[in-house]
Enzyme design. Sequence first.
Site, mmCIF file in Angstrom:
data_model
loop_
_atom_site.group_PDB
_atom_site.id
_atom_site.type_symbol
_atom_site.label_atom_id
_atom_site.label_comp_id
_atom_site.label_asym_id
_atom_site.label_seq_id
_atom_site.Cartn_x
_atom_site.Cartn_y
_atom_site.Cartn_z
ATOM 1 N N TRP A 21 55.877 52.325 -21.478
ATOM 2 C CA TRP A 21 56.442 51.744 -20.263
ATOM 3 C C TRP A 21 55.615 52.128 -19.035
ATOM 4 O O TRP A 21 55.194 53.271 -18.894
ATOM 5 C CB TRP A 21 57.891 52.216 -20.088
ATOM 6 C CG TRP A 21 58.566 51.663 -18.879
ATOM 7 C CD1 TRP A 21 58.639 50.354 -18.498
ATOM 8 C CD2 TRP A 21 59.277 52.399 -17.875
ATOM 9 N NE1 TRP A 21 59.358 50.226 -17.325
ATOM 10 C CE2 TRP A 21 59.762 51.476 -16.926
ATOM 11 C CE3 TRP A 21 59.547 53.763 -17.702
ATOM 12 C CZ2 TRP A 21 60.509 51.860 -15.804
ATOM 13 C CZ3 TRP A 21 60.295 54.155 -16.595
ATOM 14 C CH2 TRP A 21 60.767 53.207 -15.662
ATOM 15 N N GLN A 27 48.570 50.270 -15.828
ATOM 16 C CA GLN A 27 47.640 51.297 -15.359
ATOM 17 C C GLN A 27 46.502 51.555 -16.338
ATOM 18 O O GLN A 27 45.453 52.044 -15.932
ATOM 19 C CB GLN A 27 48.405 52.611 -15.109
ATOM 20 C CG GLN A 27 49.434 52.523 -13.989
ATOM 21 C CD GLN A 27 50.283 53.786 -13.907
ATOM 22 O OE1 GLN A 27 51.077 54.077 -14.797
ATOM 23 N NE2 GLN A 27 50.122 54.539 -12.835
ATOM 24 N N TYR A 54 57.423 45.032 -21.711
ATOM 25 C CA TYR A 54 56.485 45.901 -21.012
ATOM 26 C C TYR A 54 55.184 45.147 -20.758
ATOM 27 O O TYR A 54 54.505 44.706 -21.693
ATOM 28 C CB TYR A 54 56.193 47.167 -21.817
ATOM 29 C CG TYR A 54 57.373 48.116 -21.971
ATOM 30 C CD1 TYR A 54 58.542 47.962 -21.234
ATOM 31 C CD2 TYR A 54 57.315 49.175 -22.878
ATOM 32 C CE1 TYR A 54 59.604 48.820 -21.387
ATOM 33 C CE2 TYR A 54 58.390 50.046 -23.033
ATOM 34 C CZ TYR A 54 59.533 49.867 -22.282
ATOM 35 O OH TYR A 54 60.595 50.721 -22.439
ATOM 36 N N GLN A 178 68.949 54.473 -27.059
ATOM 37 C CA GLN A 178 67.876 54.946 -26.174
ATOM 38 C C GLN A 178 68.335 54.852 -24.719
ATOM 39 O O GLN A 178 68.191 53.828 -24.073
ATOM 40 C CB GLN A 178 66.610 54.119 -26.380
ATOM 41 C CG GLN A 178 65.409 54.658 -25.620
ATOM 42 C CD GLN A 178 64.139 53.885 -25.925
ATOM 43 O OE1 GLN A 178 63.604 53.159 -25.095
ATOM 44 N NE2 GLN A 178 63.640 54.037 -27.154
ATOM 45 N N LYS A 229 55.779 66.319 -7.413
ATOM 46 C CA LYS A 229 54.608 65.826 -6.682
ATOM 47 C C LYS A 229 54.973 64.947 -5.492
ATOM 48 O O LYS A 229 54.130 64.660 -4.642
ATOM 49 C CB LYS A 229 53.684 65.058 -7.620
ATOM 50 C CG LYS A 229 54.262 63.777 -8.187
ATOM 51 C CD LYS A 229 53.282 63.143 -9.173
ATOM 52 C CE LYS A 229 53.863 61.896 -9.848
ATOM 53 N NZ LYS A 229 52.938 61.349 -10.862
ATOM 54 N N THR A 298 49.423 59.135 -17.880
ATOM 55 C CA THR A 298 48.217 58.333 -17.697
ATOM 56 C C THR A 298 46.955 59.161 -17.914
ATOM 57 O O THR A 298 45.861 58.610 -17.899
ATOM 58 C CB THR A 298 48.167 57.740 -16.273
ATOM 59 O OG1 THR A 298 48.256 58.805 -15.307
ATOM 60 C CG2 THR A 298 49.325 56.766 -16.054
ATOM 61 N N ASN A 306 52.944 68.184 -20.723
ATOM 62 C CA ASN A 306 54.273 67.790 -21.207
ATOM 63 C C ASN A 306 54.602 68.460 -22.539
ATOM 64 O O ASN A 306 55.728 68.913 -22.759
ATOM 65 C CB ASN A 306 54.338 66.274 -21.369
ATOM 66 C CG ASN A 306 54.339 65.522 -20.049
ATOM 67 O OD1 ASN A 306 54.583 66.101 -18.996
ATOM 68 N ND2 ASN A 306 54.058 64.239 -20.103
#
Length: 339
Positions: A21, A27, A54, A178, A229, A298, A306
């Site tokens: 997603w 990107q 998506y 989900q 951030k 990304t 993560n």
Amino acid sequence: MQYKNLGRSGLKVSQLSYGAWVTFGNQLDVKEAKALLQCCRDHGVNFFDNAEVYANGRAEEIMGQAIRELGWRRSDLVISTKLFWGGSGPNDKGLSSKHLVEGTHASLRRLDMDYVDVLLCHRPDAATPIEETVRAMNRIIDKGWAFYWGTSEWTAQQITEAWAAAQRLDLIGPIVEQPEYNLLTRHKSDLEVSVALSEVESEYLPLYDTYGLGLTTWSPLASGVLTGKYSKGNIPSDSRFALDNYKNLASRSLIDDVLAKVKGLKLIADELEVPLSQLAIAWCASNPNVSTVITGATKESQILENLKALEVLPLLTPDVLEKIEAVVQSKPKRQESYR
């Protein structure tokens, strides 16, 4: 990497997973996707999530091409995709038998795969009888185009209705849901209480035992807000909130109440000497009913950060969890009938 059963099924999924997603097609293209997917596999991730909507199908094409070029063995992977929004035509969306079967064919063509492991109904469809949807999903399983089916963003009542129809017809019910699930889910606005957190920790409770429901949760970082951030008026140019399609989400998410909670959570993370992002992902993974937490990234460095969230899990003692709750104040009250 630890692997958990997807609900009561025998399917093993990595405790942390990767979703396409926003990133794939918006990107990242194939070359970048290959690098990220390889990084995931190198660290034990086997579950990869997608959807027909998506990037208007481009995300599935990129994932499929990347996996093909990487030369991975299909049986090593657990691929999930979702159906609901397949196009602009009157029968290109929803959960009718027509769209579910045709949408499955279209997704498999884009993925260049013979089957997906898990196929999800991306939203509930009030215009289609639940019995029709249950029959269609079972037909797809019978044909070998998917092994398991489930739902995304359905209420407990809707999932229960699907199971009732399946049991009445002697068919397979949804094994997985989900939902969005993170520390800030209930704080999108004063008037909008997200279904997800109250569902996961309260409404779904009888479904875990009764039907063996598993969860593949998404947005553990609240679209990046829980990385710390973002601040008032500060949106990094390479972040998803800088994308034209997500500027409205940024305006709804970066409000004073949310940013104050992020600041409080950052203090807890600092006490534990871990990044806020890892604390947030670990909190999601600590829920025993969550089979896998779907992450997005990304950059390879983001994936590696993560994945270290698994090392934070032992730090989430009852005292730490109480401190977290004192900051976010989002724990739903359990209904009497579910106690």
